[in-house]
Design a protein around this motif. Structure first.
Motif, PDB file in Angstrom:
ATOM      1  N   ARG A  74       6.785  -9.138  13.180  1.00  0.00           N
ATOM      2  CA  ARG A  74       6.918  -9.586  11.799  1.00  0.00           C
ATOM      3  C   ARG A  74       5.534  -9.911  11.241  1.00  0.00           C
ATOM      4  NH1 ARG A  74      12.263  -9.973  10.897  1.00  0.00           N
ATOM      5  NH2 ARG A  74      13.565 -10.357  12.694  1.00  0.00           N
ATOM      6  N   PHE A  75       5.009  -8.985  10.441  1.00  0.00           N
ATOM      7  CA  PHE A  75       3.723  -9.173   9.805  1.00  0.00           C
ATOM      8  C   PHE A  75       3.936  -9.513   8.338  1.00  0.00           C
ATOM      9  CE2 PHE A  75       2.636  -6.050  13.193  1.00  0.00           C
ATOM     10  CZ  PHE A  75       1.782  -6.867  13.906  1.00  0.00           C
ATOM     11  N   THR A  79      -0.591  -7.648   5.390  1.00  0.00           N
ATOM     12  CA  THR A  79      -1.009  -6.973   6.622  1.00  0.00           C
ATOM     13  C   THR A  79      -0.382  -5.597   6.727  1.00  0.00           C
ATOM     14  OG1 THR A  79      -1.180  -9.127   7.698  1.00  0.00           O
ATOM     15  CG2 THR A  79      -1.120  -7.200   9.126  1.00  0.00           C
ATOM     16  N   ARG A  80       0.912  -5.493   6.404  1.00  0.00           N
ATOM     17  CA  ARG A  80       1.582  -4.187   6.446  1.00  0.00           C
ATOM     18  C   ARG A  80       0.942  -3.222   5.459  1.00  0.00           C
ATOM     19  NH1 ARG A  80       6.505  -7.300   6.319  1.00  0.00           N
ATOM     20  NH2 ARG A  80       6.725  -6.615   4.173  1.00  0.00           N
ATOM     21  N   THR A  81       0.600  -3.719   4.261  1.00  0.00           N
ATOM     22  CA  THR A  81      -0.023  -2.879   3.246  1.00  0.00           C
ATOM     23  C   THR A  81      -1.392  -2.394   3.707  1.00  0.00           C
ATOM     24  OG1 THR A  81       1.133  -4.121   1.532  1.00  0.00           O
ATOM     25  CG2 THR A  81      -0.731  -2.792   0.818  1.00  0.00           C
ATOM     26  N   LEU A  82      -2.177  -3.293   4.292  1.00  0.00           N
ATOM     27  CA  LEU A  82      -3.502  -2.931   4.782  1.00  0.00           C
ATOM     28  C   LEU A  82      -3.413  -1.864   5.867  1.00  0.00           C
ATOM     29  CD1 LEU A  82      -6.568  -3.499   4.790  1.00  0.00           C
ATOM     30  CD2 LEU A  82      -6.105  -5.177   6.587  1.00  0.00           C
ATOM     31  N   VAL A  83      -2.506  -2.027   6.807  1.00  0.00           N
ATOM     32  CA  VAL A  83      -2.336  -1.052   7.878  1.00  0.00           C
ATOM     33  C   VAL A  83      -1.890   0.298   7.304  1.00  0.00           C
ATOM     34  CG1 VAL A  83      -0.932  -0.466   9.910  1.00  0.00           C
ATOM     35  CG2 VAL A  83      -1.915  -2.747   9.684  1.00  0.00           C
TER      36      VAL A  83
END
Length: 125
Positions: A74-75, A79-83
């Protein structure tokens, strides 16, 4: 068979496990000799009691409980957008790489040899 979901009834647990293993609702109804609507109701009950939203989350939960390992990470949304942007950038750069295609170097070499042969024939004439 060891029970993974003690919060569910045994019938509901069997339905949830079959669905998590990849069986369709119709197939589960045929296997258990139940009505299709009964299987749908059992799955909805399982979703509500386990706090999952869909079959994918249910399958993940079954696997986590069977293996004892936590699979979900669970990020935060940032963080999910950056990855995601980093992965898109890497894929974009690899698309423009000259050796991006496995057969491209061979094709280029063959075309260069063909051009060289054509040039040799024109000079000999």
């Amino acid at each position: 068979m060891e029970r993974l979901f003690k919060e569910l009834t045994p019938e509901c647990e069997i339905t949830a496990r079959l669905y998590a293993q990849g069986y369709d609702k119709k197939e589960i109804a045929d296997i258990k000799c139940r009505a299709f609507s009964t299987v749908c109701n059992q799955l909805e009950t399982a979703y509500d009691m386990l706090g999952v939203r869909n079959g994918r989350e249910l399958a993940t939960m079954v696997h986590e409980r069977m293996t004892g390992m936590k699979l979900t990470m669970r990020f935060s949304k940032a963080t999910r957008t950056l990855v995601a942007y980093c992965l898109l950038g890497l894929m974009g750069f690899s698309a423009y790489h000259p050796l991006g295609l496995m057969r491209a170097p061979r094709r280029v070499r063959i075309e260069a040899e063909a051009r060289a042969r054509e040039n040799d024939f024109t000079y000999n004439d």
